[in-house]
Scaffold this motif. Structure first.
Motif, short mmCIF file in Angstrom:
data_model
loop_
_atom_site.label_atom_id
_atom_site.label_comp_id
_atom_site.label_asym_id
_atom_site.label_seq_id
_atom_site.Cartn_x
_atom_site.Cartn_y
_atom_site.Cartn_z
N LEU A 33 0.82 -1.18 -0.09
CA LEU A 33 0.03 0.14 0.07
C LEU A 33 0.96 1.27 0.02
N PHE A 34 2.29 1.16 0.23
CA PHE A 34 2.87 2.45 0.61
C PHE A 34 4.28 2.45 -0.37
N GLU A 35 4.50 3.61 -0.44
CA GLU A 35 5.58 3.95 -1.39
C GLU A 35 6.86 3.70 -0.43
N GLU A 36 7.96 3.35 -1.22
CA GLU A 36 9.18 3.29 -0.35
C GLU A 36 9.58 4.49 0.16
N LEU A 37 10.22 4.61 1.42
CA LEU A 37 10.80 6.01 1.88
C LEU A 37 12.20 6.39 1.00
N ASP A 38 11.85 7.50 0.80
CA ASP A 38 13.12 8.32 -0.10
C ASP A 38 14.12 8.67 0.72
N THR A 39 15.11 7.66 0.84
CA THR A 39 16.35 7.93 1.80
C THR A 39 17.08 8.93 1.31
N LYS A 40 16.96 9.63 0.22
CA LYS A 40 17.59 10.63 -0.11
C LYS A 40 17.02 11.84 0.54
N ILE A 41 15.95 12.02 0.89
CA ILE A 41 15.15 13.11 1.51
C ILE A 41 15.18 12.76 3.07
N ILE A 42 14.88 11.53 3.53
CA ILE A 42 14.52 11.10 4.77
C ILE A 42 15.66 10.42 5.44
N LYS A 43 16.20 10.78 6.34
CA LYS A 43 17.18 10.04 7.12
C LYS A 43 16.69 8.74 7.96
N THR A 44 16.96 7.52 7.54
CA THR A 44 16.35 6.37 8.30
C THR A 44 16.90 5.63 9.15
N SER A 45 18.08 6.15 9.21
CA SER A 45 19.21 5.66 10.20
C SER A 45 19.02 6.65 11.52
N ASP A 46 19.91 6.38 12.47
CA ASP A 46 19.89 7.17 13.71
C ASP A 46 18.88 7.37 14.47
N LEU A 47 18.02 6.28 14.62
CA LEU A 47 16.95 6.51 15.38
C LEU A 47 16.80 5.69 16.71
N VAL A 48 15.74 5.92 17.42
CA VAL A 48 15.69 5.36 18.72
C VAL A 48 14.72 4.11 18.53
N ALA A 49 13.78 4.39 17.36
CA ALA A 49 13.22 3.09 16.75
C ALA A 49 13.77 2.72 15.60
N ARG A 50 13.05 1.87 14.96
CA ARG A 50 13.54 1.33 13.79
C ARG A 50 12.57 1.88 12.53
N ALA A 51 13.15 2.13 11.47
CA ALA A 51 12.44 2.46 10.30
C ALA A 51 12.16 1.07 9.46
N THR A 52 11.21 0.97 8.65
CA THR A 52 11.12 -0.20 7.74
C THR A 52 11.16 0.35 6.42
N PRO A 53 11.29 -0.18 5.44
CA PRO A 53 11.40 0.41 4.07
C PRO A 53 10.39 1.14 3.52
N HIS A 54 9.11 1.09 4.31
CA HIS A 54 7.98 2.00 3.95
C HIS A 54 7.63 2.90 5.36
N CYS A 55 7.85 2.58 6.33
CA CYS A 55 7.30 3.22 7.38
C CYS A 55 8.34 3.91 8.13
N MET A 56 8.02 5.28 8.41
CA MET A 56 9.17 5.94 8.98
C MET A 56 8.76 6.25 10.57
N PRO A 57 9.47 5.93 11.43
CA PRO A 57 8.97 6.49 12.90
C PRO A 57 8.91 7.85 13.07
N PHE A 58 7.98 8.50 13.84
CA PHE A 58 7.86 9.75 13.98
C PHE A 58 7.61 9.94 15.45
N LEU A 59 7.14 8.82 16.06
CA LEU A 59 6.58 9.21 17.74
C LEU A 59 6.41 7.96 18.19
N ILE A 60 7.08 7.90 19.47
CA ILE A 60 7.19 6.98 20.31
C ILE A 60 6.13 7.15 21.68
#
Lengths: 296, 353
Positions: free
Chosen positions: B112-139
């Motif tokens: 259902l989702f687009e892959e996260l664009d890692t050129k725009i979003i930094k998916t590393s350096d997170l407390v939680a874990r990003a998946t290819p399609h879902c970016m954590p923004f709140l815990i």
């Protein structure tokens, strides 16, 4: 021409104004006026319903019976089916019994007063289930008003479990469906000819005899209709069981909700929905058959 | 014979009317889709309504629009079924979806989702874990709530909760399998570090022990608070945000920060979004450290970027569970991604027996 003339004089509309309207009725027939509604229902009800049926067989480009096979073999679905039937039936029965008292009382009222009371009957129907579930907790809960009253009267620590179990579901659903069951019974009571009861009384029948020999048998079609309506609507509900029920009160509609919104498995959701619809159709057509037998 | 003529006239108009209606119906989708324009329109972000939407508007959306000039509209009710229908029909109402838990990961697996664009979003350096399609923004935290007026020495960890000698009382748990299995294993003594992969059989055995004390398996989240305050249950598994709101309303409820499950809320972009790039930029903005700090202050959430928590004022940190606390468990959505349906089925059947 003669038959047309007869038709015109027979219809009340024809009597009222011999103008354009009766001509339209004669030339087009009453059925024509049902056409827009029929087309509307076909487009917005039957076509999507067929889509649901199709979705239960057709997934990822292949036709398959897998959803139905899963339904037949899964204990989860069997339990949900049994729950749906028994909760639906109990709800229908209790709604009809309670509804009959209300309808009978209403039918003996002067018309103006009755109108006001019918609005009161409809009130629970307009209240949100979330609000009602909160109210039911206050009423029926272990620390609820009823249990506290029972404890005060009996002087013991007795707690009657009335909520978060099957009883809670049925109370909640009956509360919602009694308005549905009152109206058909009321209309069948109101359409009874008072002369029949008078005649029975003149012949020496007591009040009870009049009720059981005249009023009640004549109202049976209304009772049947309202019981069915309440049962079938009850079978499709899922918010009330999840708010007021216990862990064993899962219904088929809860599973449809789960497979549609969480699992996103629309094949399984559609299959459960199709089974539910067929079940409702089976019950309704059996009842229609019984009803024609009754009115014969 | 005049009447016959009249009837002909009538039927012909009827036909005209019907054909007109038909043409209108056929044309309707084109008219509708024509009014839906492309990239210049606001990004539509669907989230949970009420006070949470107000916070998001103020903390994320307004500063984002101010900085980038990209307008964002907030829609209410992130229903995955609606997202699926939109993606399947290609008629998108939403661009960004706010979601959580096993169902979201399951939806991502459905495509259902687009892959996260890692050129725009930094998916590393997170407390939680990003998946290819879902970016954590709140815990946020799920844990034990109780009424401090009624329960004098409350159970504060899941193991306490299972101990009916020391901490008797009726319990409310959720009807969702994820979270419930985790807390059952923690209650049974599994150490948070060794929780995953979940020992499912042991979890169900632990649930068997507590089954008679569970007065209500709660499906609708508001009941996690209302049953506690009505005295129907003594302990409720609920969320820190819900408890904070209830406290603000003057209800006697406390949330134990001694042990909790940390749950992640994600942003995802719907497949085929015409405003994919703007949507990605919105997500990137929401996860910036300064925005995360503001979100934590406004909503009592745990920031997803490491190091941000430490910069918060003491009074905010006091009510926040810390992800570095060894008693806390960050729920691992990857575990649930492919097991959610199967385990949910088993859990439902367990509830019915």
């Amino acid at each position: 021409m003669q038959t047309m003339h007869a038709l015109e004089t027979n219809t009340t509309i024809g009597k009222a104004h011999r103008g354009r309207i009766p001509i339209m009725i004669r030339t087009l027939g009453f059925g024509t006026f049902l056409l827009p509604l029929t087309v509307f229902m076909l487009l917005v009800f039957c076509v999507p319903l067929l889509g649901v049926a199709r979705a239960s067989f057709y997934t990822n480009g292949t036709w398959t019976l897998s959803a139905y096979r899963e339904f037949v073999s899964g204990a989860l679905f069997h339990r949900a089916l049994i729950n749906t039937l028994s909760i639906g039936f109990m709800t229908g029965l209790i709604s009809v019994i309670c509804g009959y008292f209300v309808a009978y009382h209403l039918s003996r009222m002067p018309q103006r007063k009755r109108r006001l009371y019918i609005i009161l009957v409809m009130l629970p129907f307009w209240t949100s289930i979330l609000v009602k579930s909160f109210a039911f907790t206050v009423l029926l809960g272990t620390n609820g008003i009823i249990n506290q009253a029972l404890q005060a009267i009996s002087g013991t620590n007795v707690v009657v479990p009335m909520i978060f179990n099957r009883a809670g579901v049925i109370i909640g659903m009956a509360h919602w469906l009694i308005p549905f069951s009152v109206l058909p019974i009321l209309s069948s009571l109101l359409s009874q000819d008072k002369a029949l009861r008078d005649a029975a009384e003149v012949m020496g029948a007591t009040g009870m005899q009049v009720f059981w020999k005249v009023t009640f048998p004549l109202s049976l079609p209304g009772v049947l209709a309202s019981g069915l309506m309440a049962s079938v609507i009850g079978m499709g509900s899922f918010v009330t069981p999840s708010l007021l029920g216990g862990r064993q009160d899962l219904m088929m509609a809860n599973l449809v909700d789960f497979y549609v919104r969480e699992a996103l498995d629309w094949r399984m959701a559609s299959a459960i929905a199709v089974v539910l619809i067929l079940l409702a159709l089976l019950i309704l057509s059996t009842a229609a058959f019984v009803r024609t037998r009754l009115s014969r | 014979m005049k009447k016959v003529d009249q009837s002909r006239f009538l039927t012909s108009t009827r036909r005209q009317v019907l054909s007109g209606m038909g043409a209108g119906l056929l044309a309707a989708p084109f008219v509708l889709s024509a009014s839906k324009a492309g990239a210049a329109d606001p990004v539509v972000m669907v989230t949970f309504g009420g006070s949470f939407a107000d916070v998001v508007q103020k903390v994320i959306v307004d500063p984002f629009t101010k900085e980038t000039g990209i307008a964002v509209t907030i829609a209410n009710g992130p229903d995955l079924a609606k997202a699926k229908a939109q993606v399947q029909t290609g008629n998108l109402e939403w661009d960004v979806l706010d979601g959580s838990g096993g169902p979201l990961l399951n939806a991502a697996a459905e495509g259902l989702f687009e892959e996260l664009d890692t050129k725009i979003i930094k998916t590393s350096d997170l407390v939680a874990r990003a998946t290819p399609h879902c970016m954590p923004f709140l815990i946020y935290a799920g844990g034990i709530a109780y009424d401090p007026k009624r329960t004098m020495s409350p159970a504060k960890t899941f193991a306490d909760l299972w101990d009916d000698q020391k901490h008797p009382g009726k319990i409310g748990l959720r009807t969702r399998v994820s979270e419930t299995l985790e807390l059952a294993l923690l209650a049974d003594g599994v150490s948070p570090a060794n929780l995953y992969p979940l020992d499912v059989d042991r979890a169900f055995a632990a649930l068997d022990k507590v089954k008679p004390r569970v007065a209500k398996w709660i499906d609708q989240t508001p009941q996690t608070i209302s049953l506690l305050t009505a005295g129907e249950i003594d302990y409720s598994y609920t969320y820190n945000g819900r408890v904070a709101t209830a406290k603000k309303e003057g209800l006697s409820v406390d949330f134990s920060t001694d042990q909790a499950l940390l749950l992640t809320q994600y942003y995802s972009v719907l497949k085929g979004s015409k405003r994919r790039e703007q949507a990605m930029r919105y997500i990137e903005f929401a996860c910036r450290p300064d925005i995360q700090a503001n979100l934590a202050k406004a909503y009592a959430s745990v920031p997803v970027r490491p190091g941000v928590l430490e910069t918060l004022p003491d009074d905010v940190r006091a009510v926040l569970p810390s992800p570095t606390d060894p008693k806390m468990v960050l729920v691992k959505e990857e575990f649930w991604a492919d097991k959610f349906l199967q385990l949910d089925r088993r859990f439902k059947e367990w509830l019915l027996t």
